[in-house]
Design a protein around this motif. Sequence first.
Motif, PDB file in Angstrom:
ATOM      1  N   ASN A 108     -30.103  43.911   8.977  1.00 56.14           N
ATOM      2  CA  ASN A 108     -29.521  42.697   9.554  1.00 56.14           C
ATOM      3  C   ASN A 108     -30.440  42.108  10.607  1.00 56.14           C
ATOM      4  O   ASN A 108     -30.873  42.810  11.528  1.00 56.14           O
TER       5      ASN A 108
ATOM      6  N   GLU B 152     -30.955  40.591   5.822  1.00 56.86           N
ATOM      7  CA  GLU B 152     -29.670  39.905   5.728  1.00 56.86           C
ATOM      8  C   GLU B 152     -29.566  38.919   6.883  1.00 56.86           C
ATOM      9  O   GLU B 152     -29.685  39.301   8.052  1.00 56.86           O
TER      10      GLU B 152
ATOM     11  N   ASP C  34     -25.739  36.606   4.411  1.00 56.04           N
ATOM     12  CA  ASP C  34     -24.638  37.495   4.770  1.00 56.04           C
ATOM     13  C   ASP C  34     -23.373  36.674   5.044  1.00 56.04           C
ATOM     14  O   ASP C  34     -23.472  35.505   5.418  1.00 56.04           O
TER      15      ASP C  34
HETATM   16 CA    CA Z   1     -24.950  42.497   6.861  1.00 54.97          CA
END
Ligand code: CA
Length: 278
Positions: A116, A148, A178
Motif C-alpha cells: 500500500n 496499491e 484500491d
Molecule cells: Ca490495500
Amino acid sequence: RAKRLRLGVQIYNDRLAYNSTIKVTLRSQLRSALHQQQFELYYQPKVVMSTGSVVGVEAVVRWNHPEEGLLPPGYFIDLVEQSGIVHAFTRYTLESAVSQIKIWEDEGRAIPVSVNLSAYNLIDGAFVPFVEQLLAHFAITPSLLEFELTESATMVDIGVSKKMIKSFRSLGIKTSIDDFGTGMSSFAYLRDLDIDTVKLDKSFIQELRPDSKDEKIVEGIVSLCRSLGIGIVAEGVETLEQAETLQRLNCLIAQGFFYGRPVPVTGIDALMSASQKT
Ligand code: CA
Ligand code: C2E
Ligand code: CA
Ligand code: CA
C-alpha cells in the motif's frame, strides 16, 4: 499470554480511540519505532475462489508496540501520514516486502506481493529512483511487486499519478486501484490511469445478495474491467455465499477473512505449503 495482551489492546484502544493523549504519545514514538523496527508486515492471501490457490498476497503493516501490543494501521497510519516520517515509513515497508519477495524467489516460489502506498509517495520525486535502486539491490522479478493506490491518493494530482504509474510500469511493477468504487470518479481512473487491477471495495461485497443493487453494480464493474483488460479482486469476502455470488458474476479472485486474515510471514508459508499439497 500474547492472546491476552492483544485482547487488552483491542479494548484499551476502542475506549481510547478518541483520546488525543494517546495519539500524541503514539505520534511522538513513531520515529523511534521505525528505527527499532517495531513495524512488521502481515500478509493476506488473494485466492482463486474455485480452486483455493493463492495467486498473491497483500502486505499490511502492524505496529508491535512495546506497551500497547499489536496495533493495526487504523491507529497510526494517519499519524504517519501527517508526520514527516511517511517517506521513511514507506521505504521501510517497501524494503521489507521486496526482501520477502527475494526470500521466496530464492526458495523457488514466485509470490506476487502488493504494497500500500500513501498519497504522499506519489508526490515524492525521490520515490521512483528509490524503487529502482531497491529492485536492483534485491534483484527480484519486478512484476512480483504491485503497488496499491487508493482512488483518493491518485485524486490529489491525477496528472502526477498518471506519470508515476507509467514509471512503475516501465520498471515492470504492477499497479492496482484500491477500494475501487468508493471515490467520486472511479470510471475516469479506469480511462486515465494505466492500471493492472481493480480491488473492488468491501462495501460492495458485504451486502452482496442475489438481485440486490450491489449485485448489479458488481456485475457491471466486472464486465467493464474485463472489456478493458483490467484484473479484478474482490475485497472483504467473509462468507461462502458472497464467494458463490461473486463467481457467478464472473469475479474469480478474492481477498477476505473467509479465505484468510492477514498473518505474519510464517503463517503465509504454512498456508502456501498446505495449498500446494492439495
Ligand atoms: Ca490495500
Ligand atoms: P486496505 O488496503 O483496504 O486493506 C485491507 C484491510 O481490510 C485490512 O485491514 C484487512 O485486514 C481488512 N480485511 C481483509 N479482509 C477483510 C474481510 O473479509 N472483512 C473485513 N471486515 N475486513 C477485511 P488493516 O490491515 O487494518 O488495514 C487497514 C488499512 O490500512 C488498509 O486498508 C490500508 O489502507 C492501510 N494500510 C495498511 N498497511 C499499510 C501500509 O503499509 N502503508 C499504508 N500507507 N497504508 C497501509
Ligand atoms: Ca482496500
Ligand atoms: Ca481501505
